[in-house]
Design a protein around this motif. Sequence first.
Motif, PDB file in Angstrom:
ATOM      1  N   ILE A 183      37.405 108.947 -48.095  1.00 29.42           N
ATOM      2  CA  ILE A 183      36.861 110.250 -47.709  1.00 29.42           C
ATOM      3  C   ILE A 183      35.517 110.085 -47.016  1.00 29.42           C
ATOM      4  O   ILE A 183      35.234 110.731 -45.999  1.00 29.42           O
ATOM      5  N   ARG A 184      34.697 109.223 -47.548  1.00 28.16           N
ATOM      6  CA  ARG A 184      33.357 108.985 -46.956  1.00 28.16           C
ATOM      7  C   ARG A 184      33.476 108.431 -45.544  1.00 28.16           C
ATOM      8  O   ARG A 184      32.726 108.813 -44.639  1.00 28.16           O
ATOM      9  N   PRO A 205      30.577 116.771 -44.733  1.00 24.56           N
ATOM     10  CA  PRO A 205      30.414 115.317 -44.578  1.00 24.56           C
ATOM     11  C   PRO A 205      28.984 114.835 -44.806  1.00 24.56           C
ATOM     12  O   PRO A 205      28.774 113.721 -45.294  1.00 24.56           O
ATOM     13  N   GLU A 206      27.972 115.669 -44.462  1.00 25.64           N
ATOM     14  CA  GLU A 206      26.578 115.246 -44.656  1.00 25.64           C
ATOM     15  C   GLU A 206      26.281 114.997 -46.139  1.00 25.64           C
ATOM     16  O   GLU A 206      25.578 114.047 -46.488  1.00 25.64           O
ATOM     17  N   LYS A 207      26.823 115.873 -46.993  1.00 26.14           N
ATOM     18  CA  LYS A 207      26.610 115.698 -48.436  1.00 26.14           C
ATOM     19  C   LYS A 207      27.337 114.460 -48.937  1.00 26.14           C
ATOM     20  O   LYS A 207      26.814 113.703 -49.762  1.00 26.14           O
ATOM     21  N   LEU A 208      28.547 114.222 -48.424  1.00 23.26           N
ATOM     22  CA  LEU A 208      29.336 113.076 -48.860  1.00 23.26           C
ATOM     23  C   LEU A 208      28.702 111.760 -48.433  1.00 23.26           C
ATOM     24  O   LEU A 208      28.788 110.756 -49.149  1.00 23.26           O
ATOM     25  N   LYS A 209      28.067 111.749 -47.266  1.00 20.60           N
ATOM     26  CA  LYS A 209      27.410 110.524 -46.780  1.00 20.60           C
ATOM     27  C   LYS A 209      26.279 110.094 -47.699  1.00 20.60           C
ATOM     28  O   LYS A 209      25.938 108.907 -47.781  1.00 20.60           O
ATOM     29  N   ALA A 210      25.675 111.073 -48.405  1.00 23.35           N
ATOM     30  CA  ALA A 210      24.555 110.764 -49.298  1.00 23.35           C
ATOM     31  C   ALA A 210      25.034 110.317 -50.681  1.00 23.35           C
ATOM     32  O   ALA A 210      24.219 110.002 -51.545  1.00 23.35           O
ATOM     33  N   GLN A 238      34.126 110.469 -58.993  1.00 20.06           N
ATOM     34  CA  GLN A 238      33.772 111.194 -60.213  1.00 20.06           C
ATOM     35  C   GLN A 238      33.763 112.696 -59.981  1.00 20.06           C
ATOM     36  O   GLN A 238      34.240 113.478 -60.827  1.00 20.06           O
ATOM     37  N   LEU A 239      33.242 113.104 -58.832  1.00 19.25           N
ATOM     38  CA  LEU A 239      33.196 114.525 -58.475  1.00 19.25           C
ATOM     39  C   LEU A 239      34.599 115.112 -58.387  1.00 19.25           C
ATOM     40  O   LEU A 239      34.883 116.196 -58.930  1.00 19.25           O
ATOM     41  N   ILE A 240      35.497 114.390 -57.718  1.00 28.81           N
ATOM     42  CA  ILE A 240      36.875 114.867 -57.566  1.00 28.81           C
ATOM     43  C   ILE A 240      37.565 114.955 -58.925  1.00 28.81           C
ATOM     44  O   ILE A 240      38.197 115.970 -59.246  1.00 28.81           O
ATOM     45  N   ASN A 241      37.427 113.900 -59.734  1.00 29.16           N
ATOM     46  CA  ASN A 241      38.069 113.907 -61.059  1.00 29.16           C
ATOM     47  C   ASN A 241      37.602 115.096 -61.893  1.00 29.16           C
ATOM     48  O   ASN A 241      38.411 115.730 -62.591  1.00 29.16           O
ATOM     49  N   SER A 281      27.710 107.843 -53.148  1.00 30.18           N
ATOM     50  CA  SER A 281      28.468 106.592 -53.166  1.00 30.18           C
ATOM     51  C   SER A 281      29.959 106.922 -53.335  1.00 30.18           C
ATOM     52  O   SER A 281      30.303 108.009 -53.823  1.00 30.18           O
ATOM     53  N   PRO A 282      30.861 106.020 -52.940  1.00 31.02           N
ATOM     54  CA  PRO A 282      32.293 106.271 -53.167  1.00 31.02           C
ATOM     55  C   PRO A 282      32.622 106.558 -54.631  1.00 31.02           C
ATOM     56  O   PRO A 282      33.456 107.417 -54.923  1.00 31.02           O
TER      57      PRO A 282
END
Length: 384
Positions: free
Chosen positions: A141-142, A182-187, A195-198, A189-190
């Motif tokens: 995703i990142r 995407p800007e938030k996701l870039k900041a 963890q966020l998705i789970n 880690s995978p």
Amino acid sequence: VVKMDKYTRHKKVWHILYALIHRPFACLLNMSWEVCRVEGPCIVIPNHVTAIDPLMVAMSFPDRPLYFVASEHLFRKGLISAALNWLVEPIPRKKASSGVDTVMAVLRHLRSGRSVCLFAEGEATWSGRSGKIFPATGKMIRRSGATLVTYRLEGAYLSDPRWSKSLHRGRIYGHPVGIYPPEKLKAMSPEEIDQLINKDIYEDAWERQKAEHIRFKSRRRAEHMETALFMCPECGGIGTLKSRGSRLQCSCGLSLEYTEEGSFEPPRPFENIAQWDDWQHEQLRAGNFSPEGEDLFSDDGMRLVEIEEGHRQRELGRGKLRQFRDRLSCAGQDFDLASISDMAMVQTGVLLFSREGKYYEIRTKKPHCLRKYLAVWKNSRQGE
């Protein structure tokens, strides 16, 4: 005549389909949903509950087609597969394989401005509780540069359990949980994205029922439950459970009713399927059961198939499936557990596995529980 490109066709097809089916679909399932509108391409990650999850999730996206990652077995159904490919072009994913080709296809779609839906748990829940997503999901995703939408289906397990062949009419609600640019996701880690998705997509049907007490009605609500539950808590027998109507019984005399609220009556030794499922897997890991003979357990009426390139199928034989401590045997062919690199299930009657670069499928049309074979293989991999 200007030829329409396939992506324009997919948009037109989806707008027509949505207009035609969204009201009957809502009525059939007693389902409601929240519409999700996102700028640009997005990757949608929902919890995985039923075989019709793609349609349920798609209802929240009336303005765009979602390209769903689908099990490879859907591409081996002749005219049905051809029609699906023409209408919605799902992205193939070989279960029980590395999935590298699938990741690359997802990234190509997202970078081309198209939106993708991925059921990152890998398989629909058997117990009513969400599983963990594939650990490489956050990394993909990142890399994609797309917006992440986490999505949760509530009430779907008790409406259409994976093990059931009939609809248990109750109530379903689908909604986006989080929208992450995407800007938030870039900041992040995978691992943080994983963890966020789970956290966002986690659903426990039994905890929800404690609060909501919704009735899910069906005259055959327990039928085929033995494809999920393989061990009797009274006698410890494997493969001895049989269902009929609203009851689950064992040859030892155990008899339970599966109620409209999804609990067992009497509620002993377990209140629900999730508690029973936790127990039976622990017993299997500990070896707390009596093997049938030299093998641990077995089932008749199996078909062994090798899946070749281009979704071609070659039947290798038919007969009994037997589980030994160190190997799996089907239709007279042996497969050492150590040589099987991946194993997974599709629906209730298809076991898939990869071995030494080849891809196999074991099928049954009878209500046998193939989960126990998958569990033994997973137990054999612990510690690797």
